[in-house]
Design a protein around this motif. Structure first.
Motif, PDB file in Angstrom:
ATOM      1  N   ARG A  47       0.860  -1.197   0.000  1.00 58.16           N
ATOM      2  CA  ARG A  47       0.000   0.000   0.000  1.00 58.16           C
ATOM      3  C   ARG A  47       0.891   1.239   0.000  1.00 58.16           C
ATOM      4  O   ARG A  47       1.749   1.401   0.875  1.00 58.16           O
ATOM      5  CB  ARG A  47      -0.911   0.019   1.223  1.00 58.16           C
ATOM      6  N   LEU A  48       0.688   2.091  -1.010  1.00 67.17           N
ATOM      7  CA  LEU A  48       1.539   3.271  -1.181  1.00 67.17           C
ATOM      8  C   LEU A  48       0.812   4.562  -0.808  1.00 67.17           C
ATOM      9  O   LEU A  48      -0.416   4.653  -0.927  1.00 67.17           O
ATOM     10  CB  LEU A  48       2.008   3.367  -2.637  1.00 67.17           C
ATOM     11  N   SER A 203       5.970  13.880  -6.973  1.00 70.30           N
ATOM     12  CA  SER A 203       4.851  14.621  -6.382  1.00 70.30           C
ATOM     13  C   SER A 203       4.256  13.930  -5.155  1.00 70.30           C
ATOM     14  O   SER A 203       3.373  14.466  -4.502  1.00 70.30           O
ATOM     15  CB  SER A 203       3.746  14.813  -7.425  1.00 70.30           C
ATOM     16  N   SER A 204       4.756  12.726  -4.848  1.00 71.60           N
ATOM     17  CA  SER A 204       4.244  11.988  -3.693  1.00 71.60           C
ATOM     18  C   SER A 204       4.874  12.528  -2.409  1.00 71.60           C
ATOM     19  O   SER A 204       6.097  12.550  -2.270  1.00 71.60           O
ATOM     20  CB  SER A 204       4.563  10.497  -3.835  1.00 71.60           C
ATOM     21  N   LYS A 205       4.033  12.961  -1.479  1.00 70.37           N
ATOM     22  CA  LYS A 205       4.526  13.537  -0.223  1.00 70.37           C
ATOM     23  C   LYS A 205       4.201  12.595   0.942  1.00 70.37           C
ATOM     24  O   LYS A 205       3.284  11.791   0.880  1.00 70.37           O
ATOM     25  CB  LYS A 205       3.888  14.911   0.024  1.00 70.37           C
ATOM     26  N   GLY A 206       4.947  12.728   2.020  1.00 74.33           N
ATOM     27  CA  GLY A 206       4.685  11.913   3.203  1.00 74.33           C
ATOM     28  C   GLY A 206       5.226  10.501   3.057  1.00 74.33           C
ATOM     29  O   GLY A 206       6.138  10.237   2.273  1.00 74.33           O
ATOM     30  N   THR A 207       4.629   9.571   3.793  1.00 74.72           N
ATOM     31  CA  THR A 207       5.081   8.180   3.798  1.00 74.72           C
ATOM     32  C   THR A 207       4.754   7.506   2.479  1.00 74.72           C
ATOM     33  O   THR A 207       3.590   7.500   2.056  1.00 74.72           O
ATOM     34  CB  THR A 207       4.413   7.405   4.953  1.00 74.72           C
ATOM     35  N   SER A 230      16.206  -2.417   4.565  1.00 73.80           N
ATOM     36  CA  SER A 230      17.153  -1.299   4.426  1.00 73.80           C
ATOM     37  C   SER A 230      16.829  -0.468   3.181  1.00 73.80           C
ATOM     38  O   SER A 230      16.425  -1.002   2.157  1.00 73.80           O
ATOM     39  CB  SER A 230      18.587  -1.826   4.331  1.00 73.80           C
ATOM     40  N   GLY A 231      16.954   0.840   3.336  1.00 71.43           N
ATOM     41  CA  GLY A 231      16.738   1.732   2.203  1.00 71.43           C
ATOM     42  C   GLY A 231      15.348   2.316   2.125  1.00 71.43           C
ATOM     43  O   GLY A 231      15.091   3.207   1.305  1.00 71.43           O
ATOM     44  N   LEU A 232      14.417   1.832   2.954  1.00 68.36           N
ATOM     45  CA  LEU A 232      13.039   2.365   2.890  1.00 68.36           C
ATOM     46  C   LEU A 232      12.864   3.477   3.926  1.00 68.36           C
ATOM     47  O   LEU A 232      13.459   3.436   4.991  1.00 68.36           O
ATOM     48  CB  LEU A 232      12.027   1.242   3.157  1.00 68.36           C
TER      49      LEU A 232
END
Length: 232
Positions: A47-48, A203-207, A230-232
Motif C-alpha cells: 500500500r503506497l 509529487s508523492s509527499k509523506g510516507t 534497508s533503504g526504505l
C-alpha cells in the motif's frame, strides 16, 4: 464467531495478526501457515502513499524476479509471419496474427501474457475491449510491445512481471509458490519492493510505503515491518 477449523487453529498457533514481522520472518512464516493441498501462490501487497487518480502519481513498472514466479506462463505473440518461428523458438506457446485475433474476438483468452510488435498494433488495438479488462493488453511500458519479440518472450518466461497501483493505492504481485524456500521468497519480495521504491513519484509527499503484506492463496496476510528493509 464460528468454530475454528483444525488448520485455522494451526495458523493461530504460529501467527500473531497484531504483530509486524521482519521480511525474513514473514517469508518463512507464510510457508508455515499455508496448509493447502496444492502449491499455493505467494503474493505481496504494497500500500503506497500515492493518489492513483493523479496521472503524475500512477506507479507502474516491470520487475524480473530472481527466482521466477513458479507459475507456467502461457505466452501468445501477435506478430508478422517472419517473426513467428523466432517467437516459438524463444519459448512462446502461440504465435501468429490474424487467426489469433479472430480467436480473441470470439472470446478466447486462455493466455497469461500477450507480446506484440509496434507494426501490428493497429490490428491488435481493436482487441482492447476484450483484453483491457483482463489485464492482457500489450503495453510498451511493460515491454510487451517490441520488435525484439524473442527477448520479450524469454524475459516473461524467466520471471518478468509487470505491476500497476490500483485505485486504492495498492500494488499486488506474485512472488512465488509455497514450495519456494524462505530465502527465495525473501529475495523475490525485496526485488519487487526495491523496484517500487525507485519509482516513487516526485509529487508523492509523506510516507511512501504505508504497509506491506505477504500472504498465500489461502492464508491471512502477514504484516511486514518496513523498518526491517534497508533503504526504505
Amino acid at each position: 464467531m464460528g468454530k475454528l477449523t483444525k488448520n485455522q487453529k494451526k495458523v493461530l498457533e504460529k501467527y500473531n495478526p497484531e504483530k509486524e514481522y521482519s521480511i525474513e520472518e514473514a517469508s518463512d512464516l507464510v510457508r508455515d501457515i499455508t496448509f493447502t493441498k496444492f502449491d499455493a501462490s505467494i503474493d505481496i501487497d504494497v500500500r503506497l502513499g500515492v493518489d492513483p487518480r493523479k496521472a503524475d502519481q500512477m506507479v507502474r513498472g516491470v520487475v524480473t524476479l530472481p527466482h521466477g514466479t513458479g507459475k507456467e506462463v502461457k505466452v501468445l505473440v501477435l506478430c508478422t509471419p517472419d517473426k513467428e518461428q523466432e517467437a516459438i523458438d524463444a519459448g512462446a506457446d502461440f504465435a501468429g496474427l490474424d487467426d489469433y485475433i479472430k480467436k480473441i474476438e470470439g472470446g478466447w483468452t486462455d493466455i497469461d501474457v500477450i507480446i506484440t510488435m509496434p507494426t501490428v498494433m493497429a490490428k491488435v488495438g481493436r482487441l482492447g475491449r476484450v483484453l483491457g479488462p483482463r489485464g492482457l493488453m500489450p503495453n510498451p511500458k511493460s515491454g510487451t510491445v517490441t520488435l525484439d519479440v524473442a527477448k520479450a518472450v524469454k524475459e516473461v518466461k524467466s520471471g518478468k512481471i509487470d505491476f500497476k497501483v490500483d485505485k486504492f493505492g495498492i500494488i499486488h504481485a506474485s512472488i512465488g509458490k509455497a514450495s519456494f524456500s524462505a530465502e527465495k521468497l525473501k529475495e523475490n519480495a525485496l526485488e519487487v519492493i526495491t523496484t517500487i521504491s525507485k519509482l516513487k513519484p516526485a509529487s508523492s509527499k509523506g510516507t511512501y510505503f504505508k504497509s506491506i503484506n505477504i500472504s498465500s492463496t489461502m492464508s491471512p496476510g502477514i504484516s511486514v515491518d518496513t523498518s526491517s528493509i534497508s533503504g526504505l
